[in-house]
Write an enzyme that holds these catalytic residues in place. Structure first.
Site, PDB file in Angstrom:
ATOM      1  CD  GLU A 120       0.034  -5.328  -0.588  1.00  3.07           C
ATOM      2  OE1 GLU A 120      -0.641  -5.170   0.444  1.00  3.07           O
ATOM      3  OE2 GLU A 120      -0.436  -5.807  -1.635  1.00  3.07           O
ATOM      4  CD  GLU A 140      -3.707  -2.582   2.729  1.00  2.00           C
ATOM      5  OE1 GLU A 140      -3.332  -3.043   1.640  1.00  2.00           O
ATOM      6  OE2 GLU A 140      -3.093  -1.658   3.327  1.00  2.00           O
TER       7      GLU A 140
END
Length: 266
Positions: A120, A140
């Site tokens: 990210e 995730e």
């Protein structure tokens, strides 16, 4: 560099006009604690607001960039509807998901494990140099949650729908060669040389006119966020503003005099 805290730290140093931002918790694979996330946000504020800083370089101590965040310590906050990452409203968000957006350029050097928030952060930066031993994964979905730091947007923009979903929906690892193929990193270099190569790029950026560099980032972001027409509408007024700057005058003089320009960011 670590100050001895079990919670790790994010350290900053200035080298010329470059702000070095170091993730420093190597014994824990540079996993981010809440303290480190707060310090990261503070470092990005310094990057954006210090007029003597023309470029930033984000890197990590030790063999790995980061294993991600300690999910168990953030899950209750996420379940209550709060942002998992404690980046203050009204301040620069290192993941660039909300205004105000960063306009000071940022280069990232990654190596070893680069999971979740590591991806990210690099997707929210401008240029990424990866060591050839880098390993990437957006894990995730393996934990029952969705990535919330930007990959559902930026990985699709960079790699295309199918390529992004190949890794977002499986949580599979991919290597530096695949990251380069997908446009997620811009260079792959031998492990151990990634910092020096990233610093070389940062120094080249810092040698350019800072106002023009920031304007370039802002115009490109406008094109992505609001579309080409909005970006085109900015060009003439932005050029007028830049041409009124001392740096533009120095740029013209240096061209006429056939010498390297010396920019000051004004």
């Amino acid at each position: 560099m670590n100050r001895g805290s079990e919670e790790g730290s994010v350290e900053i140093d200035v080298r010329g006009h470059i702000l070095l931002i170091a993730i420093d918790r190597p014994k824990k694979l540079n996993g981010f604690s809440s303290k480190m996330l707060t310090e990261l946000a503070q470092a990005y504020e310094r990057l954006e607001n210090d007029p003597s800083v023309f470029c930033g370089l984000l890197y990590a101590e030790g063999a790995n960039f980061t294993s991600g965040i300690d999910l168990a310590k953030f899950v209750d906050k996420m379940a209550s509807g709060q942002r998992a990452l404690p980046f203050p409203e009204g301040k620069i968000d290192p993941c660039s998901l909300r205004r105000p957006f960063r306009t000071t350029p940022l280069v990232v050097a990654v190596q070893g494990i680069c999971f979740t928030i590591g991806i990210e952060l690099m997707l929210a930066a401008d240029i990424v140099v990866a060591a050839d031993d880098a390993r990437f994964a957006q894990l995730e979905v393996k934990r029952g949650i969705m990535t919330a730091g930007g990959p559902t947007i930026r990985m699709v923009e960079r790699a295309g729908w199918g390529n992004a979903m190949r890794y977002l929906l499986t949580g599979d690892e991919f290597d530096a060669a695949n990251a380069f193929r997908l446009g997620l990193v811009q260079e792959v270099v031998p492990a151990g040389t990634q910092f020096d190569r990233a610093l070389d790029i940062a120094e080249k950026i810092a040698a350019q006119a800072p106002l023009a560099v920031s304007a370039t980032i802002e115009n490109a972001r406008t094109a992505i966020e609001l579309g080409p027409e909005a970006a085109v509408a900015q060009i003439i007024p932005t050029q007028q503003r830049l041409l009124a700057s001392a740096d533009a005058k120095e740029g013209v003089r240096s061209f006429v005099e056939r010498r390297v320009a010396k920019f000051v960011g004004k």
